[in-house]
Write a protein that holds these residues in place. Structure first.
Motif, PDB file in Angstrom:
ATOM      1  N   ILE A 105      13.441  38.886  12.458  1.00 28.77           N
ATOM      2  CA  ILE A 105      13.054  40.055  13.691  1.00 28.77           C
ATOM      3  C   ILE A 105      11.189  39.282  14.463  1.00 28.77           C
ATOM      4  O   ILE A 105      11.222  38.946  15.531  1.00 28.77           O
ATOM      5  N   ALA A 106      10.821  38.501  13.125  1.00 30.58           N
ATOM      6  CA  ALA A 106       9.728  38.155  13.250  1.00 30.58           C
ATOM      7  C   ALA A 106       9.556  36.778  14.572  1.00 30.58           C
ATOM      8  O   ALA A 106       8.711  36.413  15.369  1.00 30.58           O
ATOM      9  N   LEU A 107      10.706  36.178  14.867  1.00 33.14           N
ATOM     10  CA  LEU A 107      11.351  35.314  15.993  1.00 33.14           C
ATOM     11  C   LEU A 107      11.709  35.331  16.621  1.00 33.14           C
ATOM     12  O   LEU A 107      11.659  34.018  17.991  1.00 33.14           O
ATOM     13  N   GLY A 108      12.119  36.623  16.855  1.00 36.84           N
ATOM     14  CA  GLY A 108      11.976  36.677  18.397  1.00 36.84           C
ATOM     15  C   GLY A 108      13.569  37.139  18.739  1.00 36.84           C
ATOM     16  O   GLY A 108      14.270  36.974  17.111  1.00 36.84           O
ATOM     17  N   PRO A 109      13.738  37.663  19.860  1.00 39.42           N
ATOM     18  CA  PRO A 109      15.600  38.596  19.318  1.00 39.42           C
ATOM     19  C   PRO A 109      16.848  37.097  19.211  1.00 39.42           C
ATOM     20  O   PRO A 109      17.351  37.714  18.385  1.00 39.42           O
ATOM     21  N   VAL A 110      16.455  36.375  19.902  1.00 43.57           N
ATOM     22  CA  VAL A 110      17.618  35.285  19.554  1.00 43.57           C
ATOM     23  C   VAL A 110      17.734  34.875  18.887  1.00 43.57           C
ATOM     24  O   VAL A 110      19.031  34.364  18.039  1.00 43.57           O
ATOM     25  N   ALA A 111      16.217  34.560  18.110  1.00 47.53           N
ATOM     26  CA  ALA A 111      16.672  33.332  16.725  1.00 47.53           C
ATOM     27  C   ALA A 111      16.871  34.364  15.629  1.00 47.53           C
ATOM     28  O   ALA A 111      17.921  34.145  14.260  1.00 47.53           O
ATOM     29  N   ALA A 112      16.959  35.663  15.626  1.00 48.28           N
ATOM     30  CA  ALA A 112      16.825  36.689  15.166  1.00 48.28           C
ATOM     31  C   ALA A 112      18.137  36.925  15.038  1.00 48.28           C
ATOM     32  O   ALA A 112      18.203  36.611  13.715  1.00 48.28           O
ATOM     33  N   PRO A 147      20.374  25.159  14.282  1.00 48.86           N
ATOM     34  CA  PRO A 147      20.017  24.105  15.370  1.00 48.86           C
ATOM     35  C   PRO A 147      19.514  26.220  16.784  1.00 48.86           C
ATOM     36  O   PRO A 147      18.099  25.600  17.179  1.00 48.86           O
ATOM     37  N   VAL A 148      19.883  26.714  17.077  1.00 47.28           N
ATOM     38  CA  VAL A 148      19.839  28.033  17.461  1.00 47.28           C
ATOM     39  C   VAL A 148      18.542  28.760  16.880  1.00 47.28           C
ATOM     40  O   VAL A 148      17.230  28.422  17.602  1.00 47.28           O
ATOM     41  N   VAL A 149      18.310  28.570  15.867  1.00 46.84           N
ATOM     42  CA  VAL A 149      17.185  29.434  15.006  1.00 46.84           C
ATOM     43  C   VAL A 149      16.094  28.463  15.656  1.00 46.84           C
ATOM     44  O   VAL A 149      15.197  28.913  15.392  1.00 46.84           O
ATOM     45  N   ALA A 150      16.585  27.156  14.987  1.00 47.23           N
ATOM     46  CA  ALA A 150      14.539  26.321  15.057  1.00 47.23           C
ATOM     47  C   ALA A 150      14.553  26.041  16.165  1.00 47.23           C
ATOM     48  O   ALA A 150      13.176  26.018  16.558  1.00 47.23           O
ATOM     49  N   VAL A 151      15.262  26.715  17.444  1.00 47.85           N
ATOM     50  CA  VAL A 151      15.071  26.106  18.933  1.00 47.85           C
ATOM     51  C   VAL A 151      14.841  26.775  19.660  1.00 47.85           C
ATOM     52  O   VAL A 151      13.221  27.123  20.162  1.00 47.85           O
ATOM     53  N   ALA A 152      15.481  28.191  19.344  1.00 46.31           N
ATOM     54  CA  ALA A 152      15.045  29.637  20.385  1.00 46.31           C
ATOM     55  C   ALA A 152      13.636  30.231  18.895  1.00 46.31           C
ATOM     56  O   ALA A 152      12.755  31.827  19.787  1.00 46.31           O
ATOM     57  N   ALA A 153      12.990  30.180  18.409  1.00 50.31           N
ATOM     58  CA  ALA A 153      12.364  30.440  17.926  1.00 50.31           C
ATOM     59  C   ALA A 153      11.253  30.568  18.255  1.00 50.31           C
ATOM     60  O   ALA A 153      10.271  29.794  19.341  1.00 50.31           O
ATOM     61  N   GLY A 154      10.146  32.349  18.146  1.00 51.06           N
ATOM     62  CA  GLY A 154       9.257  32.057  19.160  1.00 51.06           C
ATOM     63  C   GLY A 154       9.749  32.526  20.681  1.00 51.06           C
ATOM     64  O   GLY A 154       8.274  32.730  21.395  1.00 51.06           O
TER      65      GLY A 154
END
Length: 291
Positions: A105-112, A147-154
């Protein structure tokens, strides 16, 4: 005097979490996060979320498979050896899954969303898909989403997405991971009623697919770096080509072992080594990872 002390609960839980794949997937996510220029705190948050999710998947696997592992005498499984209770491993699996959701959840909606789906895919495999022809699907989904998790984080709802070839590389790599991880256990799995996708292909079929997938992954990464509007230049080109060649050589070694009838853990280690080579190439790609 020999030390006969019982290992600590923490050590036994870590041993039950499939530490090799857990650490490898976490490193892959962290390196991708570094490659796209995320600040240190965000890279650390990505790593924490991913490691929590991977711990939960590994622990769930050993909890759900406890009876099977006992039946075939898995000496590498603390639960099967009676060193730790199923209840403890189950509780740790749910606790780490909860931590993974909160950190996501702390990573932002897309990464989450991407990470929750990734973890859910791993749990779906543990819970039953591993026994079906669809056993490869959770791996394709999970590694494709990494890769989506890592790139979209934040980011917000408009967060950046990785380039298509990075997602495709992850998905193809998931096939290689699944097949080589299963091959050494084909006989044990057959004895306990597990007949997933690699089992139906057999040793040579699954092994050929796995290492063929590695070559495809290497080609995708190489094409991603050398093509597009902002291709790699200078030393990055040399590293990209050398990295691709190294993966092809590792794949050739794997194929040779497969056709020699040696389904050992070395096959899985070859895939892990290839993943580290590929992620170095992804690191060189830098901003080109972003679509």
């Amino acid at each position: 005097m020999s030390d006969t002390r019982r290992p600590s609960t923490v050590r036994l839980l870590f041993a039950s979490s499939h530490p090799g794949p857990t650490v490898t997937v976490t490193v892959l996510a962290a390196v991708i996060a570094v490659a796209v220029g995320h600040p240190v705190w965000l890279v650390a948050l990505v790593a924490l979320a991913v490691v929590a999710g991977q711990l939960s998947i590994g622990l769930a696997n050993d909890w759900i498979d406890a009876d099977r592992d006992r039946a075939v005498g898995r000496s590498d499984k603390p639960v099967a050896r009676g060193l730790i209770s199923v209840r403890a491993v189950r509780a740790a699996a749910f606790a780490t899954a909860g931590a993974a959701v909160l950190l996501s959840i702390a990573l932002g909606p897309v990464a989450a969303v991407a990470h929750v789906v990734l973890v859910a895919a791993g749990w779906a495999y543990d819970a039953g898909l591993k026994r079906t022809v669809w056993s490869v699907v959770p791996f394709v989904v999970a590694f494709g989403l990494l890769p989506v998790v890592a790139v979209a984080a934040g980011g917000s709802q408009d967060a950046a997405w990785p380039a298509w070839w990075a997602i495709a590389t992850g998905a193809v790599f998931g096939i290689a991971i699944h097949c080589t991880n299963v091959l050494p256990d084909l006989l044990d799995d057959e004895a306990t009623g597990v007949r997933g996708f690699p089992h139906r292909l057999g040793l040579r079929g699954a092994g050929t697919l796995a290492f063929g997938a590695l070559v495809v992954a290497a080609a995708l990464v190489l094409g991603g770096q050398l093509g597009g509007d902002d291709p790699a230049r200078g030393g990055a080109v040399v590293l990209a080509v050398v990295g691709a060649l190294v993966v092809v050589v590792l794949a050739a070694v794997g194929i040779r072992l497969v056709f020699a009838g040696r389904p050992t853990r070395a096959l899985f280690r070859l895939v892990i080594a290839s993943s580290l080579v590929l992620v170095v190439e992804l690191g060189v790609a830098g901003a080109r990872l972003v679509a």
